[in-house]
Enzyme design. Sequence first.
Site, PDB file in Angstrom:
ATOM      1  N   SER A 123     -10.052   0.508   3.727  1.00 37.70           N
ATOM      2  CA  SER A 123      -9.344   0.254   4.993  1.00 37.70           C
ATOM      3  C   SER A 123      -8.783   1.554   5.546  1.00 37.70           C
ATOM      4  O   SER A 123      -8.136   2.318   4.836  1.00 37.70           O
ATOM      5  CB  SER A 123      -8.181  -0.705   4.768  1.00 37.70           C
ATOM      6  OG  SER A 123      -8.686  -1.940   4.342  1.00 37.70           O
TER       7      SER A 123
ATOM      8  N   GLU B 100      -3.802   3.981   6.170  1.00 38.55           N
ATOM      9  CA  GLU B 100      -3.712   3.718   4.727  1.00 38.55           C
ATOM     10  C   GLU B 100      -4.367   4.862   3.958  1.00 38.55           C
ATOM     11  O   GLU B 100      -3.907   5.248   2.885  1.00 38.55           O
ATOM     12  CB  GLU B 100      -4.428   2.392   4.423  1.00 38.55           C
ATOM     13  CG  GLU B 100      -4.364   1.974   2.969  1.00 38.55           C
ATOM     14  CD  GLU B 100      -4.915   0.563   2.753  1.00 38.55           C
ATOM     15  OE1 GLU B 100      -4.664  -0.331   3.592  1.00 38.55           O
ATOM     16  OE2 GLU B 100      -5.614   0.371   1.740  1.00 38.55           O
TER      17      GLU B 100
ATOM     18  N   ARG C 184       0.827  -1.230   0.000  1.00 36.35           N
ATOM     19  CA  ARG C 184       0.000   0.000   0.000  1.00 36.35           C
ATOM     20  C   ARG C 184       0.853   1.268   0.000  1.00 36.35           C
ATOM     21  O   ARG C 184       0.551   2.257   0.677  1.00 36.35           O
ATOM     22  CB  ARG C 184      -0.963   0.028   1.197  1.00 36.35           C
ATOM     23  CG  ARG C 184      -1.865  -1.140   1.296  1.00 36.35           C
ATOM     24  CD  ARG C 184      -2.821  -1.274   0.105  1.00 36.35           C
ATOM     25  NE  ARG C 184      -3.480  -2.543   0.200  1.00 36.35           N
ATOM     26  CZ  ARG C 184      -3.018  -3.668  -0.381  1.00 36.35           C
ATOM     27  NH1 ARG C 184      -1.938  -3.633  -1.160  1.00 36.35           N
ATOM     28  NH2 ARG C 184      -3.654  -4.801  -0.229  1.00 36.35           N
TER      29      ARG C 184
HETATM   30  C1  LIG Z   1     -15.511  -0.141  -0.350  1.00 34.38           C
HETATM   31  C2  LIG Z   1     -14.017   0.028  -0.567  1.00 34.38           C
HETATM   32  C3  LIG Z   1     -13.229  -1.091  -0.689  1.00 34.38           C
HETATM   33  C4  LIG Z   1     -11.854  -0.949  -0.881  1.00 34.38           C
HETATM   34  N1  LIG Z   1     -11.094  -2.073  -0.999  1.00 34.38           N
HETATM   35  C5  LIG Z   1      -9.770  -1.961  -1.209  1.00 34.38           C
HETATM   36  C6  LIG Z   1      -8.948  -3.134  -1.342  1.00 34.38           C
HETATM   37  O1  LIG Z   1      -9.390  -4.263  -1.303  1.00 34.38           O
HETATM   38  N2  LIG Z   1      -7.624  -2.948  -1.563  1.00 34.38           N
HETATM   39  C7  LIG Z   1      -7.066  -1.707  -1.644  1.00 34.38           C
HETATM   40  O2  LIG Z   1      -5.846  -1.614  -1.861  1.00 34.38           O
HETATM   41  N3  LIG Z   1      -7.826  -0.594  -1.520  1.00 34.38           N
HETATM   42  C8  LIG Z   1      -9.141  -0.687  -1.298  1.00 34.38           C
HETATM   43  N4  LIG Z   1      -9.901   0.438  -1.160  1.00 34.38           N
HETATM   44  C9  LIG Z   1      -9.247   1.769  -1.197  1.00 34.38           C
HETATM   45  C10 LIG Z   1      -9.188   2.407  -2.585  1.00 34.38           C
HETATM   46  O3  LIG Z   1     -10.246   1.927  -3.391  1.00 34.38           O
HETATM   47  C11 LIG Z   1      -7.854   2.127  -3.289  1.00 34.38           C
HETATM   48  O4  LIG Z   1      -6.764   2.634  -2.553  1.00 34.38           O
HETATM   49  C12 LIG Z   1      -7.830   2.743  -4.685  1.00 34.38           C
HETATM   50  O5  LIG Z   1      -6.707   2.289  -5.379  1.00 34.38           O
HETATM   51  C13 LIG Z   1      -7.825   4.269  -4.654  1.00 34.38           C
HETATM   52  O6  LIG Z   1      -7.979   4.694  -5.974  1.00 34.38           O
HETATM   53  P1  LIG Z   1      -8.631   6.087  -6.362  1.00 34.38           P
HETATM   54  O7  LIG Z   1      -8.424   6.236  -7.801  1.00 34.38           O
HETATM   55  O8  LIG Z   1     -10.036   6.177  -5.861  1.00 34.38           O
HETATM   56  O9  LIG Z   1      -7.680   7.073  -5.581  1.00 34.38           O
HETATM   57  P2  LIG Z   1      -8.115   8.270  -4.622  1.00 34.38           P
HETATM   58  O10 LIG Z   1      -8.762   7.714  -3.400  1.00 34.38           O
HETATM   59  O11 LIG Z   1      -8.841   9.296  -5.393  1.00 34.38           O
HETATM   60  O12 LIG Z   1      -6.684   8.814  -4.227  1.00 34.38           O
HETATM   61  C14 LIG Z   1      -5.807   8.020  -3.436  1.00 34.38           C
HETATM   62  C15 LIG Z   1      -4.385   8.594  -3.612  1.00 34.38           C
HETATM   63  O13 LIG Z   1      -3.982   8.389  -4.948  1.00 34.38           O
HETATM   64  C16 LIG Z   1      -3.656   9.640  -5.551  1.00 34.38           C
HETATM   65  N5  LIG Z   1      -4.069   9.578  -6.957  1.00 34.38           N
HETATM   66  C17 LIG Z   1      -5.275   9.261  -7.472  1.00 34.38           C
HETATM   67  N6  LIG Z   1      -5.226   9.277  -8.806  1.00 34.38           N
HETATM   68  C18 LIG Z   1      -3.964   9.615  -9.146  1.00 34.38           C
HETATM   69  C19 LIG Z   1      -3.290   9.819 -10.382  1.00 34.38           C
HETATM   70  N7  LIG Z   1      -3.893   9.657 -11.558  1.00 34.38           N
HETATM   71  N8  LIG Z   1      -1.997  10.177 -10.338  1.00 34.38           N
HETATM   72  C20 LIG Z   1      -1.346  10.339  -9.167  1.00 34.38           C
HETATM   73  N9  LIG Z   1      -1.927  10.169  -7.962  1.00 34.38           N
HETATM   74  C21 LIG Z   1      -3.227   9.805  -7.960  1.00 34.38           C
HETATM   75  C22 LIG Z   1      -4.426  10.683  -4.762  1.00 34.38           C
HETATM   76  O14 LIG Z   1      -3.835  11.951  -4.880  1.00 34.38           O
HETATM   77  C23 LIG Z   1      -4.325  10.098  -3.359  1.00 34.38           C
HETATM   78  O15 LIG Z   1      -3.074  10.376  -2.787  1.00 34.38           O
HETATM   79  C24 LIG Z   1     -11.279   0.332  -0.962  1.00 34.38           C
HETATM   80  C25 LIG Z   1     -12.096   1.469  -0.873  1.00 34.38           C
HETATM   81  C26 LIG Z   1     -13.456   1.324  -0.654  1.00 34.38           C
HETATM   82  C27 LIG Z   1     -14.314   2.550  -0.557  1.00 34.38           C
END
Ligand SMILES: Cc1cc2nc3c(=O)[nH]c(=O)nc-3n(C[C@H](O)[C@H](O)[C@H](O)COP(=O)(O)OP(=O)(O)OC[C@H]3O[C@@H](n4cnc5c(N)ncnc54)[C@H](O)[C@@H]3O)c2cc1C
Length: 290
Positions: free
Chosen positions: A209, A280, A160
């Site tokens: 998480s 996280e 992570r």
């Molecule tokens: C119901 C639920 C279940 C989940 N299950 C998991 C799981 O099983 N495993 C897991 O690892 N995570 C899980 N997550 C957390 C989350 O979905 C992941 O971390 C996911 O990868 C975040 O992606 P995002 O595009 O929504 O990023 P965001 O939440 O929008 O951003 C997270 C970080 O990434 C950065 N970011 C986003 N896009 C970019 C980009 N294009 N370039 C540079 N930086 C960027 C943001 O600035 C921030 O620092 C879960 C979340 C929820 C709500």
Amino acid sequence: MRLEEGVPLSKLTTIGTGGAASAFARPSTLAELEAALTWAAERHLQVETVGLGSNLLAADEGVDALVLRLTGELAAVRIEGDLLRAGGGATNAVCLHHARSGGLGGFEFACAIPGTAGGGVRMNAGAYGSDWAEIVVRARVVTAAGGGWLSTDALGLSYRHSELPEHAVVAEVEYRLTPRTPEQIKATVAELIAQRKATQPTNKRTFGSVFKNPDHELGAGRMLEACGLKGHRIGGAMISPMHANFIENAGGATTADALALIAEARRLAREQFGVELEHEVRLLGAIAIT
Ligand SMILES: Cc1cc2nc3c(=O)[nH]c(=O)nc-3n(C[C@H](O)[C@H](O)[C@H](O)COP(=O)(O)OP(=O)(O)OC[C@H]3O[C@@H](n4cnc5c(N)ncnc54)[C@H](O)[C@@H]3O)c2cc1C
């Protein structure tokens, strides 16, 4: 590309909290992204990229930054041989759909991760024993100073975590997958989703998480459950009664409510288990976890 002011981050995060971004844009091409980065650099404004906001807590007071959400070409997906090429803003659901239709397996683990390709790189997202590090070949990373492709090694992906420079934007991700029939992929996904629904609050507003799993026989969820935190509520934020490593927006939650719950959970884990839980969830704006 249109610049918007005062866009509420509560609309860009899955937990539904957060104040306004001082500037917001949705670049849809690499040229637009570069123009946005230059615009921000000229004003000494920080750049923050949001994907689906599924691992984000944004300050209630708002965020003094240019917030970007990648769209159009920067969220498109295509398959070339055994490579799946995804714009940084492409959602995991769309990537999985293309992988399945194209008969490529290896992305199934991401079926319950509600994020984007870029967010997955930043977080080295993972589940069921797999993560981004296992399938990413390289990512195109852009900053105001320029851009280029970084290999998986250069991205420094670990549990992570990535070594992606702060404020750099992942504009495109290349995944290497392996041939698998759409039927096999569908069956695996159905099984993983069923497992997920049985153990996690998938139908609530959360940010996934809260904490990374510590180096301890108990995972973060079990540890917080043992601290008696399931169902514990501060303001509108509640530790999920189903899984203690999730915080739900139980109605009218603010980021401050969630941060207070996080602080309380860390305190109890420290007192009862001698463990410093590491969060996280990523923070946006002038907020911190104590
Ligand atoms: C119901 C639920 C279940 C989940 N299950 C998991 C799981 O099983 N495993 C897991 O690892 N995570 C899980 N997550 C957390 C989350 O979905 C992941 O971390 C996911 O990868 C975040 O992606 P995002 O595009 O929504 O990023 P965001 O939440 O929008 O951003 C997270 C970080 O990434 C950065 N970011 C986003 N896009 C970019 C980009 N294009 N370039 C540079 N930086 C960027 C943001 O600035 C921030 O620092 C879960 C979340 C929820 C709500």
